[in-house]
Scaffold this motif. Sequence first.
Motif, PDB file in Angstrom:
ATOM      1  N   ARG A  47       0.830  -1.201   0.000  1.00  0.00           N
ATOM      2  CA  ARG A  47       0.000   0.000   0.000  1.00  0.00           C
ATOM      3  C   ARG A  47       0.867   1.254   0.000  1.00  0.00           C
ATOM      4  NH1 ARG A  47      -4.188  -1.425   4.779  1.00  0.00           N
ATOM      5  NH2 ARG A  47      -4.589   0.822   4.629  1.00  0.00           N
ATOM      6  N   ALA A  48       2.019   1.204   0.656  1.00  0.00           N
ATOM      7  CA  ALA A  48       2.933   2.340   0.650  1.00  0.00           C
ATOM      8  C   ALA A  48       3.546   2.532  -0.732  1.00  0.00           C
ATOM      9  CB  ALA A  48       4.035   2.142   1.696  1.00  0.00           C
ATOM     10  N   VAL A  49       3.862   1.439  -1.392  1.00  0.00           N
ATOM     11  CA  VAL A  49       4.407   1.521  -2.756  1.00  0.00           C
ATOM     12  C   VAL A  49       3.374   2.127  -3.696  1.00  0.00           C
ATOM     13  CG1 VAL A  49       5.234   0.171  -4.724  1.00  0.00           C
ATOM     14  CG2 VAL A  49       5.980  -0.422  -2.411  1.00  0.00           C
ATOM     15  N   GLU A  50       2.131   1.697  -3.561  1.00  0.00           N
ATOM     16  CA  GLU A  50       1.048   2.228  -4.396  1.00  0.00           C
ATOM     17  C   GLU A  50       0.880   3.734  -4.171  1.00  0.00           C
ATOM     18  OE1 GLU A  50      -3.761   1.487  -5.153  1.00  0.00           O
ATOM     19  OE2 GLU A  50      -2.629   0.226  -3.750  1.00  0.00           O
ATOM     20  N   ALA A  51       0.931   4.157  -2.905  1.00  0.00           N
ATOM     21  CA  ALA A  51       0.784   5.581  -2.595  1.00  0.00           C
ATOM     22  C   ALA A  51       1.956   6.384  -3.133  1.00  0.00           C
ATOM     23  CB  ALA A  51       0.664   5.765  -1.086  1.00  0.00           C
ATOM     24  N   TYR A  52       3.144   5.800  -3.044  1.00  0.00           N
ATOM     25  CA  TYR A  52       4.340   6.455  -3.584  1.00  0.00           C
ATOM     26  C   TYR A  52       4.210   6.673  -5.086  1.00  0.00           C
ATOM     27  CZ  TYR A  52       9.150   6.786  -5.297  1.00  0.00           C
ATOM     28  OH  TYR A  52      10.300   7.161  -5.953  1.00  0.00           O
ATOM     29  N   LEU A  53       3.788   5.653  -5.802  1.00  0.00           N
ATOM     30  CA  LEU A  53       3.662   5.765  -7.257  1.00  0.00           C
ATOM     31  C   LEU A  53       2.564   6.762  -7.642  1.00  0.00           C
ATOM     32  CD1 LEU A  53       4.010   1.985  -8.205  1.00  0.00           C
ATOM     33  CD2 LEU A  53       5.720   3.789  -8.503  1.00  0.00           C
ATOM     34  N   ALA A  54       1.488   6.789  -6.883  1.00  0.00           N
ATOM     35  CA  ALA A  54       0.388   7.706  -7.187  1.00  0.00           C
ATOM     36  C   ALA A  54       0.809   9.162  -7.012  1.00  0.00           C
ATOM     37  CB  ALA A  54      -0.805   7.397  -6.286  1.00  0.00           C
ATOM     38  N   SER A  55       1.779   9.415  -6.145  1.00  0.00           N
ATOM     39  CA  SER A  55       2.225  10.793  -5.895  1.00  0.00           C
ATOM     40  C   SER A  55       2.970  11.385  -7.090  1.00  0.00           C
ATOM     41  CB  SER A  55       3.126  10.840  -4.662  1.00  0.00           C
ATOM     42  OG  SER A  55       4.377  10.206  -4.909  1.00  0.00           O
ATOM     43  N   ALA A  56       3.360  10.539  -8.047  1.00  0.00           N
ATOM     44  CA  ALA A  56       4.103  11.028  -9.216  1.00  0.00           C
ATOM     45  C   ALA A  56       3.287  12.028 -10.029  1.00  0.00           C
ATOM     46  CB  ALA A  56       4.529   9.851 -10.094  1.00  0.00           C
ATOM     47  N   ALA A  57       1.973  11.926  -9.962  1.00  0.00           N
ATOM     48  CA  ALA A  57       1.125  12.825 -10.736  1.00  0.00           C
ATOM     49  C   ALA A  57       1.173  14.266 -10.230  1.00  0.00           C
ATOM     50  CB  ALA A  57      -0.314  12.314 -10.719  1.00  0.00           C
ATOM     51  N   LEU A  58       1.712  14.445  -9.022  1.00  0.00           N
ATOM     52  CA  LEU A  58       1.725  15.781  -8.421  1.00  0.00           C
ATOM     53  C   LEU A  58       3.151  16.275  -8.150  1.00  0.00           C
ATOM     54  CD1 LEU A  58      -1.187  15.300  -5.855  1.00  0.00           C
ATOM     55  CD2 LEU A  58      -1.282  16.517  -8.040  1.00  0.00           C
ATOM     56  N   LEU A  59       4.106  15.826  -8.957  1.00  0.00           N
ATOM     57  CA  LEU A  59       5.499  16.201  -8.717  1.00  0.00           C
ATOM     58  C   LEU A  59       5.764  17.698  -8.898  1.00  0.00           C
ATOM     59  CD1 LEU A  59       7.526  13.243 -10.296  1.00  0.00           C
ATOM     60  CD2 LEU A  59       7.034  13.686  -7.889  1.00  0.00           C
ATOM     61  N   SER A  60       4.895  18.379  -9.606  1.00  0.00           N
ATOM     62  CA  SER A  60       5.104  19.815  -9.809  1.00  0.00           C
ATOM     63  C   SER A  60       4.622  20.651  -8.622  1.00  0.00           C
ATOM     64  CB  SER A  60       4.374  20.283 -11.077  1.00  0.00           C
ATOM     65  OG  SER A  60       2.973  20.093 -10.933  1.00  0.00           O
ATOM     66  N   ARG A  61       3.943  20.012  -7.668  1.00  0.00           N
ATOM     67  CA  ARG A  61       3.373  20.726  -6.528  1.00  0.00           C
ATOM     68  C   ARG A  61       4.254  20.584  -5.295  1.00  0.00           C
ATOM     69  NH1 ARG A  61      -2.306  21.305  -7.109  1.00  0.00           N
ATOM     70  NH2 ARG A  61      -2.731  21.647  -9.329  1.00  0.00           N
ATOM     71  N   TYR A  62       4.409  21.672  -4.561  1.00  0.00           N
ATOM     72  CA  TYR A  62       5.110  21.571  -3.277  1.00  0.00           C
ATOM     73  C   TYR A  62       4.279  20.719  -2.320  1.00  0.00           C
ATOM     74  CZ  TYR A  62       8.477  25.275  -4.390  1.00  0.00           C
ATOM     75  OH  TYR A  62       9.486  26.018  -4.947  1.00  0.00           O
ATOM     76  N   PRO A  63       4.931  19.974  -1.435  1.00  0.00           N
ATOM     77  CA  PRO A  63       4.174  19.216  -0.432  1.00  0.00           C
ATOM     78  C   PRO A  63       3.643  20.142   0.652  1.00  0.00           C
ATOM     79  CG  PRO A  63       6.522  19.018  -0.007  1.00  0.00           C
ATOM     80  CD  PRO A  63       6.397  19.770  -1.308  1.00  0.00           C
TER      81      PRO A  63
END
Length: 368
Positions: A47-63
């Motif tokens: 589940r952590a790997v899945e969440a990590y990969l999903a975050s790629a769509a927002l790489l242009s945004r600051y956390p």
Amino acid sequence: MAAKRGPRARPGVLDIAPYVPGTSALPGAHPVIKLSSNETPFGPSPRAVEAYLASAALLSRYPDGSARPLREALAKFYGLDPNRIVCGAGSDEILNLLASAYLGPGDEAIYSEHGFLVYIIAILARGATPVAAPETDLTTNVDAILACVSPRTRLVFIANPNNPTGTYLPFDEVKRLREGLPDDVLLVLDAAYAEYVRKNDYEAGIELVATSDNVVMTRTFSKIHGLAALRLGWMYGPSHVVDAVNRIRGPFNVNAAAIQAGIAAIEDTAHQERSREHNTRWLAWLMEEIGKLGLKVTPSVANFVLVHFPDQAGLTAKDANAFLTQRGLILRQVGAYKLPNALRMSVGSEEANLLVVRTLAEFLGLAK
């Protein structure tokens, strides 16, 4: 030779021995089994790997600048106030932030004799003086620490369980340490391996932080959660300590992928329990089987064992390390921790654990 021109580091910085992490690769050895960095053999939660990969769509945004979603997930899981949590790029960053906030030239900070090397680096980097308190049987000694306290003491670093020894302080002893410290000395409980401990008299630090104004607890996602590559850790502390740390913490110090993977890891309790059960079984097995070979093993409650070798030509830790690495097995040399005749071994997969014990038997001339 004439000194090179150019900017000079301030006095003391170049006297710091750089931290050397566990070896990860060997020339020409295939396959390699790495048991040098206390990494989980189970890897991260799917589940952590899945969440990590999903975050790629927002790489242009600051956390989120304060990692609020992760702080809220931690608060929910442990029953804490999210406003008293600080997240960082690994617990190492938290330890360094605490040193920056509370140490300076002329100050002292105490650590246990064979404590985590990052403490010494953090202390020296602030121009303060590290004070090593002697241990008893490779275990933190509360009386020895209290005897080291002086008017210049500002911080006390305790790894519980300790790395690289694997020993721990019962909660009553930690409370006794806290009670013996002056109120203006900050006690830092580094509980990186807390999730592995199966002792009724152990407490990671949450209870003591909740009832004290001078105690903080640090934790990591690098061990049981298997997120070492993302560099993610956190701290729980009194509001005034959190405020001080947040004032010097860099903006966006935790990346978005780490935040999302961390939330998923915390919520996957089944993965954590699977890792814990494996570790409980094989930790006991390793201590027993390596002991049967005639080697001393320090009793451990973490996810690693400290194995001691005789000071005898051909049988030293250095000799054993060479023998193991020739066979693709990487353990951790701990000479930097003033334990030159020991090797630290992470609890690995079943295959890895069996192979190390067989190889040690061969090294000692005991192989059947």
